[in-house]
Design a protein around this motif. Structure first.
Motif, short mmCIF file in Angstrom:
data_model
loop_
_atom_site.label_atom_id
_atom_site.label_comp_id
_atom_site.label_asym_id
_atom_site.label_seq_id
_atom_site.Cartn_x
_atom_site.Cartn_y
_atom_site.Cartn_z
N MET A 151 0.82 -0.95 0.07
CA MET A 151 0.29 0.51 0.18
C MET A 151 0.99 1.56 -0.28
SD MET A 151 -3.17 -0.48 2.44
CE MET A 151 -2.77 -1.64 3.87
N ALA A 152 1.95 1.16 1.04
CA ALA A 152 2.67 1.92 1.21
C ALA A 152 3.33 2.65 -0.15
CB ALA A 152 3.61 2.19 1.76
N GLN A 153 3.81 1.61 -1.31
CA GLN A 153 4.18 1.54 -2.32
C GLN A 153 3.82 2.35 -3.60
OE1 GLN A 153 7.77 0.60 -4.26
NE2 GLN A 153 8.41 -0.23 -1.78
N ASP A 154 2.89 1.70 -3.51
CA ASP A 154 1.43 2.40 -4.17
C ASP A 154 0.61 4.06 -4.25
OD1 ASP A 154 1.06 0.01 -5.71
OD2 ASP A 154 -1.33 -0.60 -4.31
N ALA A 155 1.34 4.50 -2.88
CA ALA A 155 1.02 5.72 -2.49
C ALA A 155 2.01 6.74 -3.10
CB ALA A 155 0.55 5.55 -0.71
N LEU A 156 2.90 6.02 -3.21
CA LEU A 156 4.63 6.87 -3.40
C LEU A 156 3.93 6.61 -5.30
CD1 LEU A 156 7.24 6.04 -0.25
CD2 LEU A 156 6.21 7.95 -1.22
N GLU A 214 -4.25 6.11 -15.06
CA GLU A 214 -4.48 5.84 -14.41
C GLU A 214 -3.50 4.93 -13.67
OE1 GLU A 214 -6.07 7.46 -11.95
OE2 GLU A 214 -6.69 8.92 -12.98
N THR A 215 -3.08 3.59 -15.10
CA THR A 215 -2.09 2.77 -14.47
C THR A 215 -0.81 2.83 -15.46
OG1 THR A 215 -3.05 1.83 -16.15
CG2 THR A 215 -4.06 1.45 -13.86
N PHE A 216 -0.62 3.98 -16.16
CA PHE A 216 0.81 4.34 -16.53
C PHE A 216 0.75 5.12 -17.45
CE2 PHE A 216 -2.81 3.04 -19.98
CZ PHE A 216 -2.24 3.65 -21.24
N PHE A 217 2.06 5.87 -17.71
CA PHE A 217 2.12 7.14 -18.97
C PHE A 217 3.05 7.21 -19.78
CE2 PHE A 217 6.26 6.00 -16.30
CZ PHE A 217 6.96 6.89 -17.72
N SER A 218 2.44 7.16 -20.82
CA SER A 218 2.73 7.18 -22.23
C SER A 218 3.75 8.93 -22.69
CB SER A 218 1.89 6.98 -23.10
OG SER A 218 1.16 5.53 -22.63
N VAL A 219 5.40 8.85 -23.32
CA VAL A 219 5.90 9.60 -23.82
C VAL A 219 6.14 9.63 -25.08
CG1 VAL A 219 7.64 9.40 -22.24
CG2 VAL A 219 7.23 11.76 -22.63
N THR A 220 7.13 10.72 -25.32
CA THR A 220 7.34 10.18 -26.60
C THR A 220 8.70 11.14 -26.67
OG1 THR A 220 6.25 10.10 -28.21
CG2 THR A 220 7.60 10.01 -29.68
N LEU A 221 10.09 9.77 -26.80
CA LEU A 221 11.19 11.10 -26.81
C LEU A 221 12.25 10.42 -27.95
CD1 LEU A 221 11.88 9.77 -22.99
CD2 LEU A 221 11.97 11.43 -23.47
N TYR A 242 2.88 2.59 -13.80
CA TYR A 242 3.59 2.63 -12.67
C TYR A 242 4.63 2.10 -12.32
CZ TYR A 242 1.21 7.07 -13.70
OH TYR A 242 0.17 8.15 -14.71
N ALA A 243 3.73 0.75 -11.59
CA ALA A 243 4.62 -0.68 -11.31
C ALA A 243 5.98 -1.11 -11.42
CB ALA A 243 2.87 -1.46 -11.39
N PHE A 264 11.99 2.29 -5.36
CA PHE A 264 10.40 1.71 -5.33
C PHE A 264 11.21 0.42 -5.51
CE2 PHE A 264 8.82 5.30 -7.67
CZ PHE A 264 7.64 5.39 -6.48
N GLU A 265 10.50 -0.62 -4.96
CA GLU A 265 10.80 -2.40 -5.11
C GLU A 265 10.35 -2.23 -6.14
OE1 GLU A 265 8.12 -4.98 -2.39
OE2 GLU A 265 9.06 -3.78 -0.85
N ALA A 266 11.31 -3.70 -6.82
CA ALA A 266 11.22 -4.04 -8.29
C ALA A 266 9.80 -4.97 -8.77
CB ALA A 266 12.68 -4.80 -8.34
N PRO A 267 9.39 -4.49 -9.87
CA PRO A 267 8.15 -5.86 -9.87
C PRO A 267 8.83 -7.33 -10.13
CG PRO A 267 8.33 -4.55 -11.75
CD PRO A 267 9.19 -3.95 -10.77
#
Length: 165
Positions: free
Chosen positions: A16-21, A84-91, A104-105, A121-124
């Motif tokens: 829960m703490a990892q998710d909050a951060l 909400e669960t991920f981000f996308s970006v162009t670089l 984000y996970a 964060f802890e690695a997935p």
């Protein structure tokens, strides 16, 4: 006198703490995606596991970094879309625009060097078949305070110098 075994954390407080951060990362990216962009000198170094479930991008790019990759969101990023669960970006990599989507996970570090703010964060959990990899990713290092690349190419950096020891 015998000691009772430690109670099992059925609430999963650490998760829960990892998710909050990770929510801090999401909120920061939402602010960066606003029309005003990043305020002041803020910029982000985001490290993520390239083999984590849900990570997507060009196979040639992700294949170059089989374990972990760090991207920098500072001057030259486009179409940042924090969901909400991920981000996308162009670089730009090698002068070519490439789109990445990162849950984000999958994020293992978030660093804003302008204010020395670091989250780790802890690695997935690694997907099946990826556990046997031995190769280390190629990482280009950037010295603190170094200007953005002149050719407009994104840099991959190591954050080892910023880790608490």
């Amino acid at each position: 006198m015998a000691q009772d075994p430690p109670a099992q954390d059925l609430m999963r407080y650490e998760a829960m703490a990892q998710d909050a951060l990770r929510g801090v990362v999401k909120t920061a990216l939402k602010r960066a995606a606003a029309p005003e962009g990043l305020p002041g000198a803020h910029h982000f170094y985001i490290t993520f596991k390239t083999e984590a479930p849900g990570v997507s991008g060009p196979s040639d790019l992700l294949g170059k970094y089989p374990d972990e990759m760090t991207i920098v969101l500072q001057h030259q990023y486009w179409d940042l879309a924090p969901g909400e669960t991920f981000f996308s970006v162009t670089l730009q990599f090698g002068g070519l625009p490439k789109r990445l989507s990162v849950p984000y996970a999958a994020v293992t570090r978030f660093y804003d060097p302008s204010v020395q703010f670091l989250l780790q964060f802890e690695a997935p959990a690694a997907p099946e078949g990826a556990a046997g990899r031995q190769a280390e990713p190629e990482i280009k290092t950037v010295a603190e305070g170094e200007p953005a690349p002149a050719d407009g190419e994104a840099k991959i950096v190591s954050l080892d110098q910023f880790r608490k020891k």
